[in-house]
Motif scaffolding. Structure first.
Motif, mmCIF file in Angstrom:
data_model
loop_
_atom_site.group_PDB
_atom_site.id
_atom_site.type_symbol
_atom_site.label_atom_id
_atom_site.label_comp_id
_atom_site.label_asym_id
_atom_site.label_seq_id
_atom_site.Cartn_x
_atom_site.Cartn_y
_atom_site.Cartn_z
ATOM 1 N N SER A 1 0.931 -1.108 0.036
ATOM 2 C CA SER A 1 -0.015 0.120 -0.045
ATOM 3 C C SER A 1 0.760 1.228 0.048
ATOM 4 C CB SER A 1 -0.929 -0.004 0.989
ATOM 5 O OG SER A 1 -0.038 0.082 2.397
ATOM 6 N N PRO A 2 0.309 2.335 -0.377
ATOM 7 C CA PRO A 2 1.234 3.549 -0.412
ATOM 8 C C PRO A 2 1.757 4.023 1.162
ATOM 9 C CG PRO A 2 -0.860 4.054 -1.552
ATOM 10 C CD PRO A 2 -1.140 2.616 -1.020
ATOM 11 N N SER A 3 0.942 3.665 2.030
ATOM 12 C CA SER A 3 1.548 3.867 3.438
ATOM 13 C C SER A 3 2.156 2.886 4.074
ATOM 14 C CB SER A 3 0.101 4.165 4.303
ATOM 15 O OG SER A 3 -0.805 3.242 4.133
ATOM 16 N N GLU A 4 2.800 1.889 3.175
ATOM 17 C CA GLU A 4 3.607 0.702 4.002
ATOM 18 C C GLU A 4 4.561 1.286 4.636
ATOM 19 O OE1 GLU A 4 6.191 -3.239 2.781
ATOM 20 O OE2 GLU A 4 5.824 -1.669 1.172
ATOM 21 N N ARG A 5 4.792 0.893 6.047
ATOM 22 C CA ARG A 5 5.687 1.552 6.848
ATOM 23 C C ARG A 5 6.787 0.419 7.232
ATOM 24 N NH1 ARG A 5 4.222 6.250 9.330
ATOM 25 N NH2 ARG A 5 5.815 6.091 10.756
ATOM 26 N N ILE A 6 8.041 0.649 6.890
ATOM 27 C CA ILE A 6 9.314 -0.111 7.143
ATOM 28 C C ILE A 6 10.157 0.328 8.483
ATOM 29 C CG2 ILE A 6 10.974 -1.460 6.140
ATOM 30 C CD1 ILE A 6 9.574 -0.891 3.287
ATOM 31 N N LEU A 7 10.625 -0.723 9.106
ATOM 32 C CA LEU A 7 11.420 -0.270 10.381
ATOM 33 C C LEU A 7 12.793 -0.826 10.142
ATOM 34 C CD1 LEU A 7 11.906 1.318 13.208
ATOM 35 C CD2 LEU A 7 11.530 -1.061 13.966
ATOM 36 N N VAL A 8 13.818 -0.355 9.841
ATOM 37 C CA VAL A 8 15.016 -0.887 9.532
ATOM 38 C C VAL A 8 15.878 -0.609 10.845
ATOM 39 C CG1 VAL A 8 17.272 -0.956 8.372
ATOM 40 C CG2 VAL A 8 15.174 -0.299 7.110
ATOM 41 N N ILE A 9 16.484 -2.015 11.217
ATOM 42 C CA ILE A 9 17.383 -1.780 12.489
ATOM 43 C C ILE A 9 18.825 -1.863 11.836
ATOM 44 C CG2 ILE A 9 18.401 -2.892 14.424
ATOM 45 C CD1 ILE A 9 15.392 -2.243 14.643
ATOM 46 N N GLY A 10 19.511 -0.579 11.909
ATOM 47 C CA GLY A 10 20.723 0.023 11.172
ATOM 48 C C GLY A 10 21.745 -0.642 11.869
ATOM 49 N N PRO A 11 22.995 -0.364 11.094
ATOM 50 C CA PRO A 11 24.186 -1.040 11.689
ATOM 51 C C PRO A 11 25.008 0.019 12.661
ATOM 52 C CG PRO A 11 24.686 -0.149 9.405
ATOM 53 C CD PRO A 11 23.066 0.024 9.721
ATOM 54 N N ALA A 12 26.003 -0.392 13.317
ATOM 55 C CA ALA A 12 26.900 0.499 14.230
ATOM 56 C C ALA A 12 27.612 1.373 13.962
ATOM 57 C CB ALA A 12 26.998 -0.395 15.542
ATOM 58 N N TRP A 13 28.161 1.110 12.613
ATOM 59 C CA TRP A 13 29.476 1.573 12.036
ATOM 60 C C TRP A 13 28.922 2.712 11.263
ATOM 61 C CZ3 TRP A 13 33.884 0.480 14.787
ATOM 62 C CH2 TRP A 13 33.742 -0.660 15.877
ATOM 63 N N VAL A 14 29.988 3.707 10.860
ATOM 64 C CA VAL A 14 30.014 4.732 9.937
ATOM 65 C C VAL A 14 29.765 4.324 8.580
ATOM 66 C CG1 VAL A 14 30.946 6.666 8.770
ATOM 67 C CG2 VAL A 14 31.098 6.472 11.334
ATOM 68 N N GLY A 15 30.711 3.508 8.108
ATOM 69 C CA GLY A 15 30.908 2.966 6.838
ATOM 70 C C GLY A 15 29.469 2.100 6.373
ATOM 71 N N GLN B 1 6.553 -4.255 7.989
ATOM 72 C CA GLN B 1 7.924 -5.139 8.258
ATOM 73 C C GLN B 1 9.055 -4.401 8.952
ATOM 74 O OE1 GLN B 1 9.367 -5.472 3.977
ATOM 75 N NE2 GLN B 1 10.845 -7.106 4.768
ATOM 76 N N ALA B 2 9.930 -5.170 9.329
ATOM 77 C CA ALA B 2 10.976 -4.833 9.977
ATOM 78 C C ALA B 2 12.378 -5.449 9.363
ATOM 79 C CB ALA B 2 11.175 -5.169 11.501
ATOM 80 N N ILE B 3 13.313 -4.719 8.677
ATOM 81 C CA ILE B 3 14.397 -5.466 8.344
ATOM 82 C C ILE B 3 15.564 -5.113 9.259
ATOM 83 C CG2 ILE B 3 16.152 -5.320 6.339
ATOM 84 C CD1 ILE B 3 13.707 -4.277 4.593
ATOM 85 N N VAL B 4 16.171 -6.279 9.713
ATOM 86 C CA VAL B 4 17.352 -6.200 10.668
ATOM 87 C C VAL B 4 18.604 -6.325 10.054
ATOM 88 C CG1 VAL B 4 17.907 -7.118 12.872
ATOM 89 C CG2 VAL B 4 15.442 -6.926 12.797
ATOM 90 N N LEU B 5 19.351 -5.442 9.920
ATOM 91 C CA LEU B 5 20.874 -5.602 9.075
ATOM 92 C C LEU B 5 21.717 -6.381 10.065
ATOM 93 C CD1 LEU B 5 21.029 -2.283 7.400
ATOM 94 C CD2 LEU B 5 20.051 -4.412 6.533
ATOM 95 N N PRO B 6 21.951 -5.985 11.258
ATOM 96 C CA PRO B 6 22.985 -6.789 11.975
ATOM 97 C C PRO B 6 22.498 -8.213 12.425
ATOM 98 C CG PRO B 6 22.512 -4.457 13.265
ATOM 99 C CD PRO B 6 21.399 -4.837 12.093
ATOM 100 N N ARG B 7 23.347 -8.955 12.375
ATOM 101 C CA ARG B 7 22.983 -10.501 12.764
ATOM 102 C C ARG B 7 22.846 -11.195 13.991
ATOM 103 N NH1 ARG B 7 26.704 -13.954 8.980
ATOM 104 N NH2 ARG B 7 25.202 -15.343 9.190
ATOM 105 N N ARG C 1 24.489 -7.556 0.839
ATOM 106 C CA ARG C 1 23.799 -8.209 1.935
ATOM 107 C C ARG C 1 22.421 -7.382 2.570
ATOM 108 N NH1 ARG C 1 28.978 -10.818 5.159
ATOM 109 N NH2 ARG C 1 29.837 -11.928 3.270
ATOM 110 N N PHE C 2 22.811 -6.051 2.490
ATOM 111 C CA PHE C 2 21.960 -5.232 3.122
ATOM 112 C C PHE C 2 20.586 -5.083 1.982
ATOM 113 C CE2 PHE C 2 25.216 -2.404 5.365
ATOM 114 C CZ PHE C 2 25.091 -3.436 6.554
ATOM 115 N N VAL C 3 21.091 -4.960 0.534
ATOM 116 C CA VAL C 3 20.100 -4.733 -0.475
ATOM 117 C C VAL C 3 19.356 -5.889 -0.653
ATOM 118 C CG1 VAL C 3 19.856 -4.402 -2.858
ATOM 119 C CG2 VAL C 3 21.371 -3.042 -1.362
#
Length: 336
Positions: free
Chosen positions: A5-19, A90-96, A141-143
């Protein structure tokens, strides 16, 4: 591409390093390209929020106030409960790690996507198999997590591009007493990981003085921990040590003024690439195929010795020839 839907909300758990946070923008860009007008929020360390603000794909950066390696169960539970009101799709968790998956679990997000690892069964319910032969690069891996199912081929990678704030950039120039009357070469001599990723500081100093002789000026960037490296490179009015004197977003804007950047494999290398400057990236113990600068404007300097890449913080052979044998004159030739 899934139906959304146009209002899809996604939460990403981001990484801890700058790069890694810069590379995560490739995921955000992919979500915008392939989903129907998603709202993307990112849970991330507090230091990264100004960086996320330079990514137009991100709706909001949400700080997670835990220290590196801290479980912080109570803090993660409290944040997850607070996020329930947003009703993320949806949640997308980048760290493992196990702990990284806890906030989406506490937030009761129905679809929680991530790679298998560290006993996350059930906590991650859209579990992906990580084939490192297919997804060798961190950014791949992120993408891939933003797409459907396990991958047999590596996904296309959009190049990160951080927004530049010209007014803030001018304020930084004024505050730091910098000018742009001579071409600027940036130098990033640090690397948080360890000495085996740092080109010799004496080489940076020699290169800097050669550049000044050729009518250029040099700005040295880094954290306060790297101020001594900047001091060792300085020694001329046209070599300015900015280590510890700038915030991360200051560096983003100032790098956009630089003709080129000479850098180790570090977080600031990825910032420079995403700021639009030309990058000369020097690799020692790490692998340029694993975490390359994501730009068409990069030159990779890598000797590919028999002992490389070892991925060690310190050279296990005791000689660090992977970096010591890259001489300053070879970098000068690439700049010119």
């Amino acid at each position: 591409m899934s139906d959304t839907s146009p209002s899809e909300r996604i939460l990403v758990i981001g990484p801890a390093w700058v790069g890694d946070m810069v590379m995560a923008q490739s995921l955000f860009m992919t979500l915008v390209q392939q989903r129907n007008n998603p709202v993307i929020d990112v849970v991330a360390p507090k230091w990264s929020l100004p960086l996320l603000a330079r990514m137009p794909e991100v709706h909001e950066g949400i700080p997670l106030s835990v220290q590196h390696r801290e479980l912080g169960l109570g803090k993660r539970r409290a944040l997850g409960h607070a996020l329930r009101v947003h009703r993320y799709d949806q949640a997308i968790v980048l760290p493992r790690s196990f702990k990284a998956a806890l906030v989406p679990w506490f937030a009761r997000i129905l679809r929680r996507t991530g790679y298998r690892g560290e006993m996350r069964y059930g906590i991650i319910n859209d579990s992906r198999r990580l084939d490192k032969r297919v997804l060798y690069r961190t950014v791949q891996r992120f993408v891939a997590l933003g797409q459907e199912g396990d991958k047999d081929i590596a996904p296309a990678i959009p190049q990160p591009h951080l927004a530049i704030d010209s007014q803030h950039r001018q304020a930084c120039l004024d505050k730091l007493g910098l000018n742009t009357d001579k071409p600027i070469i940036a130098m990033m001599p640090g690397a948080e990981y360890g000495p085996a990723k740092r080109w010799p500081t004496a080489y940076y100093a020699e290169l800097a003085h050669w550049l000044v002789e050729r009518g250029k000026q040099v700005w040295v960037f880094g954290s306060h921990k790297e101020a001594s490296l900047g001091d060792a490179i300085a020694g001329s009015d046209d070599i300015v040590n900015l280590c510890g004197k700038t915030e991360l977003v200051d560096v983003v804007d100032l790098l956009s003024l630089c003709e080129q950047a000479v850098t180790n494999d570090s977080g600031l290398m990825h910032v420079a690439a995403a700021s639009g400057t030309r990058v000369i990236a020097i690799y020692g113990s790490s692998d340029p195929n694993y975490t390359p600068p994501l730009t068409d404007k990069a030159q990779i300097v890598y000797l590919n010795l028999d002992c490389s890449p070892c991925f060690k913080r310190d050279c296990p052979m005791g000689h660090t020839n992977c970096l010591n044998d890259i001489k300053p004159e070879s970098i000068l030739a690439r700049i010119e």
